[in-house]
Design a protein around this motif. Structure first.
Motif, PDB file in Angstrom:
ATOM      1  N   PHE A   2       0.843  -1.205   0.000  1.00  0.00           N
ATOM      2  CA  PHE A   2       0.000   0.000   0.000  1.00  0.00           C
ATOM      3  C   PHE A   2       0.876   1.252   0.000  1.00  0.00           C
ATOM      4  N   ALA A  21      -7.653   7.395  -2.269  1.00  0.00           N
ATOM      5  CA  ALA A  21      -7.954   6.317  -3.228  1.00  0.00           C
ATOM      6  C   ALA A  21      -8.430   6.902  -4.554  1.00  0.00           C
ATOM      7  N   ARG A  26      -2.818   3.529  -3.491  1.00  0.00           N
ATOM      8  CA  ARG A  26      -3.236   2.242  -2.935  1.00  0.00           C
ATOM      9  C   ARG A  26      -3.368   2.433  -1.422  1.00  0.00           C
ATOM     10  N   LEU A  28      -4.950   1.404   2.442  1.00  0.00           N
ATOM     11  CA  LEU A  28      -5.513   0.445   3.393  1.00  0.00           C
ATOM     12  C   LEU A  28      -6.091   1.219   4.573  1.00  0.00           C
ATOM     13  N   VAL A 113     -14.124   2.274   0.014  1.00  0.00           N
ATOM     14  CA  VAL A 113     -13.951   0.921  -0.537  1.00  0.00           C
ATOM     15  C   VAL A 113     -14.332   0.912  -2.020  1.00  0.00           C
ATOM     16  N   SER A 116     -11.690   1.855  -4.208  1.00  0.00           N
ATOM     17  CA  SER A 116     -10.618   0.846  -4.240  1.00  0.00           C
ATOM     18  C   SER A 116      -9.725   0.814  -3.004  1.00  0.00           C
ATOM     19  N   ALA A 117     -10.087   1.543  -1.954  1.00  0.00           N
ATOM     20  CA  ALA A 117      -9.355   1.372  -0.691  1.00  0.00           C
ATOM     21  C   ALA A 117      -9.734   0.014  -0.097  1.00  0.00           C
ATOM     22  N   GLN A 118      -8.790  -0.618   0.579  1.00  0.00           N
ATOM     23  CA  GLN A 118      -9.102  -1.860   1.286  1.00  0.00           C
ATOM     24  C   GLN A 118      -9.441  -1.548   2.739  1.00  0.00           C
ATOM     25  N   LEU A 119     -10.341  -2.341   3.319  1.00  0.00           N
ATOM     26  CA  LEU A 119     -10.742  -2.142   4.710  1.00  0.00           C
ATOM     27  C   LEU A 119     -10.457  -3.405   5.508  1.00  0.00           C
ATOM     28  N   TRP A 120      -9.665  -3.259   6.558  1.00  0.00           N
ATOM     29  CA  TRP A 120      -9.474  -4.356   7.513  1.00  0.00           C
ATOM     30  C   TRP A 120     -10.183  -3.959   8.796  1.00  0.00           C
ATOM     31  N   GLU A 121     -11.284  -4.655   9.093  1.00  0.00           N
ATOM     32  CA  GLU A 121     -12.069  -4.367  10.302  1.00  0.00           C
ATOM     33  C   GLU A 121     -11.639  -5.309  11.427  1.00  0.00           C
TER      34      GLU A 121
END
Ligand SMILES: Cc1cc2nc3c(=O)[nH]c(=O)nc-3n(C[C@H](O)[C@H](O)[C@H](O)COP(=O)(O)OP(=O)(O)OC[C@H]3O[C@@H](n4cnc5c(N)ncnc54)[C@H](O)[C@@H]3O)c2cc1C
Length: 145
Positions: A2, A21, A26, A28, A113, A116-121
């Motif tokens: 990222f 994004a 990239r 996160l 999201v 194109s952002a990634q999400l870690w919950e």
């Protein structure tokens, strides 16, 4: 890999992730919470400056569609007297809105999201990984709130 890691994915973090994004980075997003989440104490009255930003980002229609009513006027009652009126307009927008955090934060997270952002919950960040003076990552644990 990222370009940016944003720790905290609510109105501050998710809006930042959204803009980065959309600019092609990239991204996160990491949050110990899972969305939608109400686990934040807040009235969350958004003034016209904030509403104008949501409109610029293409998110105001979704906020209105959530059923959150516009607040064209407000009263600040400080006891001996009350101030009644509306905030100065920004981009022609004069209304305030008071969405629940389940609505506002989820709206911004979903938009980030979609960009194109990634999400870690459910991930709690407790440190940074470095290479010399350069931050190269994060250290965290899953399942912590
Ligand atoms: C009682 C009250 C009323 C308020 N009323 C208003 C109002 O009317 N209007 C207004 O504009 N503002 C209001 N505010 C302020 C507003 O709530 C904050 O400015 C806003 O929530 C800040 O948003 P944020 O995304 O920066 O941080 P937060 O909403 O605090 O979110 C931070 C996120 O980061 C996550 N996080 C933090 N550390 C870690 C970690 N180490 N690892 C993983 N995740 C992490 C948390 O889980 C959280 O989801 C109010 C605040 C309070 C307390």
């Amino acid at each position: 890999m990222f370009d940016v890691i944003v720790v905290g994915a609510r109105c501050g973090g998710a809006a930042t992730a959204l803009l980065l994004a959309r600019a092609g980075h990239r991204v996160l997003m990491v949050d110990r919470a899972s969305f939608p989440s109400d686990m934040r104490m807040s009235t969350h009255m958004i003034w016209p400056a904030g509403i104008a930003r949501l409109a610029r980002w293409g998110l105001l229609d979704a906020l209105v569609a959530s059923g959150c009513p516009a607040l064209p006027e407000s009263t600040f009652d400080v006891g001996p007297f009350a101030l009644r009126g509306c905030a100065p307009a920004v981009d022609g927008i004069r209304d305030c809105y008071v969405p629940r955090r389940t609505v506002l934060d989820a709206l911004l997270v979903d938009a980030a999201v979609a960009a194109s952002a990634q999400l870690w919950e459910g991930v709690s960040v407790d440190g940074l990984l470095t290479d010399g003076d350069t931050v190269i990552g994060i250290r965290g644990r899953r399942g912590c709130r």
